[in-house]
Design a protein around this motif. Structure first.
Motif, PDB file in Angstrom:
ATOM      1  N   ILE A 105      -0.550   0.618  -1.593  1.00  9.98           N
ATOM      2  CA  ILE A 105      -0.487   1.477  -0.381  1.00  9.98           C
ATOM      3  C   ILE A 105      -1.776   2.030  -0.048  1.00  9.98           C
ATOM      4  O   ILE A 105      -2.179   2.898  -1.109  1.00  9.98           O
ATOM      5  CB  ILE A 105       0.679   2.052   0.031  1.00  9.98           C
ATOM      6  N   MET A 106      -2.275   1.851   1.123  1.00  9.46           N
ATOM      7  CA  MET A 106      -3.524   2.748   1.566  1.00  9.46           C
ATOM      8  C   MET A 106      -3.281   3.909   1.886  1.00  9.46           C
ATOM      9  O   MET A 106      -3.106   4.407   3.177  1.00  9.46           O
ATOM     10  CB  MET A 106      -4.247   1.955   2.493  1.00  9.46           C
ATOM     11  N   LEU A 107      -2.898   4.961   1.033  1.00 10.37           N
ATOM     12  CA  LEU A 107      -2.290   6.138   1.329  1.00 10.37           C
ATOM     13  C   LEU A 107      -3.182   7.206   2.173  1.00 10.37           C
ATOM     14  O   LEU A 107      -2.775   8.042   2.765  1.00 10.37           O
ATOM     15  CB  LEU A 107      -2.060   6.974  -0.071  1.00 10.37           C
ATOM     16  N   ASP A 108      -4.526   6.948   2.275  1.00  7.79           N
ATOM     17  CA  ASP A 108      -5.662   7.543   2.754  1.00  7.79           C
ATOM     18  C   ASP A 108      -5.481   7.280   4.339  1.00  7.79           C
ATOM     19  O   ASP A 108      -6.280   7.750   5.215  1.00  7.79           O
ATOM     20  CB  ASP A 108      -6.803   7.176   2.424  1.00  7.79           C
ATOM     21  N   THR A 109      -4.762   6.141   4.761  1.00  9.10           N
ATOM     22  CA  THR A 109      -4.622   5.882   6.103  1.00  9.10           C
ATOM     23  C   THR A 109      -3.533   6.734   6.910  1.00  9.10           C
ATOM     24  O   THR A 109      -3.585   6.688   8.234  1.00  9.10           O
ATOM     25  CB  THR A 109      -4.320   4.275   6.462  1.00  9.10           C
ATOM     26  N   THR A 134       4.221  11.373   5.618  1.00  4.27           N
ATOM     27  CA  THR A 134       5.004  11.027   4.713  1.00  4.27           C
ATOM     28  C   THR A 134       5.813   9.512   5.000  1.00  4.27           C
ATOM     29  O   THR A 134       6.196   9.278   6.143  1.00  4.27           O
ATOM     30  CB  THR A 134       6.238  11.801   4.047  1.00  4.27           C
ATOM     31  N   VAL A 135       5.904   8.669   4.077  1.00  3.84           N
ATOM     32  CA  VAL A 135       6.550   7.509   4.302  1.00  3.84           C
ATOM     33  C   VAL A 135       7.848   7.309   3.115  1.00  3.84           C
ATOM     34  O   VAL A 135       7.442   7.524   2.044  1.00  3.84           O
ATOM     35  CB  VAL A 135       5.676   6.034   3.890  1.00  3.84           C
ATOM     36  N   ASP A 136       8.900   7.119   3.879  1.00  3.91           N
ATOM     37  CA  ASP A 136      10.076   7.205   3.006  1.00  3.91           C
ATOM     38  C   ASP A 136      10.706   5.758   2.828  1.00  3.91           C
ATOM     39  O   ASP A 136      10.687   4.928   3.801  1.00  3.91           O
ATOM     40  CB  ASP A 136      11.354   7.955   3.491  1.00  3.91           C
ATOM     41  N   ALA A 165       5.290  -3.881   4.608  1.00  2.00           N
ATOM     42  CA  ALA A 165       4.574  -4.595   5.428  1.00  2.00           C
ATOM     43  C   ALA A 165       5.205  -4.882   6.826  1.00  2.00           C
ATOM     44  O   ALA A 165       4.514  -4.976   7.749  1.00  2.00           O
ATOM     45  CB  ALA A 165       4.384  -6.140   4.906  1.00  2.00           C
ATOM     46  N   ASP A 166       6.644  -4.974   7.057  1.00  2.00           N
ATOM     47  CA  ASP A 166       7.271  -5.048   8.117  1.00  2.00           C
ATOM     48  C   ASP A 166       7.130  -3.830   8.990  1.00  2.00           C
ATOM     49  O   ASP A 166       7.042  -3.693  10.240  1.00  2.00           O
ATOM     50  CB  ASP A 166       8.710  -5.320   7.997  1.00  2.00           C
ATOM     51  N   ALA A 167       6.810  -2.859   8.306  1.00  2.00           N
ATOM     52  CA  ALA A 167       6.609  -1.571   8.960  1.00  2.00           C
ATOM     53  C   ALA A 167       5.456  -1.144   9.488  1.00  2.00           C
ATOM     54  O   ALA A 167       5.033  -0.177  10.091  1.00  2.00           O
ATOM     55  CB  ALA A 167       7.308  -0.234   8.121  1.00  2.00           C
ATOM     56  N   MET A 189      -0.303   0.051   5.839  1.00  2.00           N
ATOM     57  CA  MET A 189      -1.545  -0.519   5.484  1.00  2.00           C
ATOM     58  C   MET A 189      -1.558  -0.710   3.998  1.00  2.00           C
ATOM     59  O   MET A 189      -1.304   0.264   3.085  1.00  2.00           O
ATOM     60  CB  MET A 189      -2.851   0.385   5.780  1.00  2.00           C
ATOM     61  N   MET A 190      -1.578  -1.754   3.336  1.00  2.14           N
ATOM     62  CA  MET A 190      -1.521  -2.288   1.884  1.00  2.14           C
ATOM     63  C   MET A 190      -2.641  -3.163   1.627  1.00  2.14           C
ATOM     64  O   MET A 190      -3.192  -3.886   2.298  1.00  2.14           O
ATOM     65  CB  MET A 190      -0.136  -2.920   1.635  1.00  2.14           C
ATOM     66  N   TYR A 191      -3.220  -2.661   0.267  1.00  4.26           N
ATOM     67  CA  TYR A 191      -4.184  -3.814  -0.286  1.00  4.26           C
ATOM     68  C   TYR A 191      -3.717  -5.173  -0.356  1.00  4.26           C
ATOM     69  O   TYR A 191      -4.189  -6.324  -0.246  1.00  4.26           O
ATOM     70  CB  TYR A 191      -4.468  -3.241  -1.640  1.00  4.26           C
ATOM     71  N   ASP A 192      -2.042  -5.369  -0.849  1.00  6.51           N
ATOM     72  CA  ASP A 192      -1.531  -6.501  -0.821  1.00  6.51           C
ATOM     73  C   ASP A 192      -0.014  -6.120  -1.181  1.00  6.51           C
ATOM     74  O   ASP A 192       0.355  -5.353  -1.388  1.00  6.51           O
ATOM     75  CB  ASP A 192      -2.074  -7.207  -2.216  1.00  6.51           C
TER      76      ASP A 192
END
Length: 258
Positions: free
Chosen positions: A128-132, A137-139, A164-166, A169-172
């Protein structure tokens, strides 16, 4: 993989082969031994995936791998409760729980929830691209509806699809597959009966498009050749599972545009 209810399950197996110890009759060393559900040793269970399973969530997914059934809901990004603790990156909270009827013995898996939640967090965090989403917080809430074996890999893959549905942003995407060592043989994507009599297990979670491993978990005693063989099986299956997961997202996106 299916993105809509009613579609046929997809499979993602690597390829076939053929144990010994004080096990029930089904776990014998002869070549005629058959897995409890009839699969080849290197054949994964049919898998069904669907996104948008929970309307109230930011994103969600449902996964059914054989008798293992999981639903994951994503909430956020939303303002962190610990707002006073400034952070340039977002926070990820993961919680895994079981329904009271998920296992044959009521409450059997509840003691393992904390450990499984921790492993889910470790598997997802690197993707996960946490810096975005700083200061938020994501639960991730995963519920195992039915435990049929390989619960954690199914939870991880389903959670990745839900993220991804939410729109996180993810690297993969993150795909997870495990292998059990039963005597001299390796069986991929084991069911509960096989896990109960395994000599050891190996689980890999990876970013299939990037061919990067986010977590490797090994239990029991393994020889180096066996570890290499198990890793190759898992990585190949993860690659195929990743394609099925992406197909699910594409079908979901197409359906929402219609």
């Amino acid at each position: 993989m299916a993105a809509k209810a009613g579609a046929a399950p997809a499979t993602y197996s690597p390829s076939p082969t053929t144990f010994k110890k004080n096990r029930p009759p089904i776990f014998t060393g002869n070549v005629d031994w058959v897995r409890p559900d009839g699969r080849d040793f290197h054949q994964c269970r049919p898998a069904f995936l669907r996104t948008g399973a929970v309307n109230a969530a930011s994103g969600s997914a449902y996964a059914e791998f054989g008798n293992t059934k999981v639903i994951v809901s994503i909430f956020g990004p939303r303002e962190s409760k610990k707002a006073m603790m400034y952070s340039d990156i977002g926070r990820l909270n993961c919680s895994v729980s079981y329904t009271t009827f998920a296992t044959p013995v009521r409450g059997q898996a509840s003691s393992e929830n904390k450990e499984i939640s921790s492993q889910l967090h470790k598997s997802l965090e690197g993707a996960i691209m946490l810096d975005t989403f700083p200061k938020t917080t994501v639960d991730v809430f995963a519920l195992v509806l039915e435990s049929g074996g390989c619960d954690l890999p199914v939870v991880i893959s389903c959670a990745s699809l839900a993220l991804a549905d939410a729109g996180i942003m993810m690297y993969d995407l993150v795909a997870a597959v495990s292998v059990s060592c039963l005597g001299k043989n390796l069986v991929i994507d084991p069911v509960s009966e096989e896990e109960n009599y395994q000599d050891g297990s190996l689980m890999i979670t990876c970013l299939p498009s990037r061919n990067e491993v986010t977590q490797l978990t090994i239990t029991g005693e393994w020889s180096t050749p066996k570890i290499h063989e198990a890793m190759e099986l898992c990585l190949d299956a993860c690659s195929k599972l990743g394609k099925i997961m992406r197909s699910c997202l594409k079908e979901s996106a197409s359906a929402s545009q219609e």
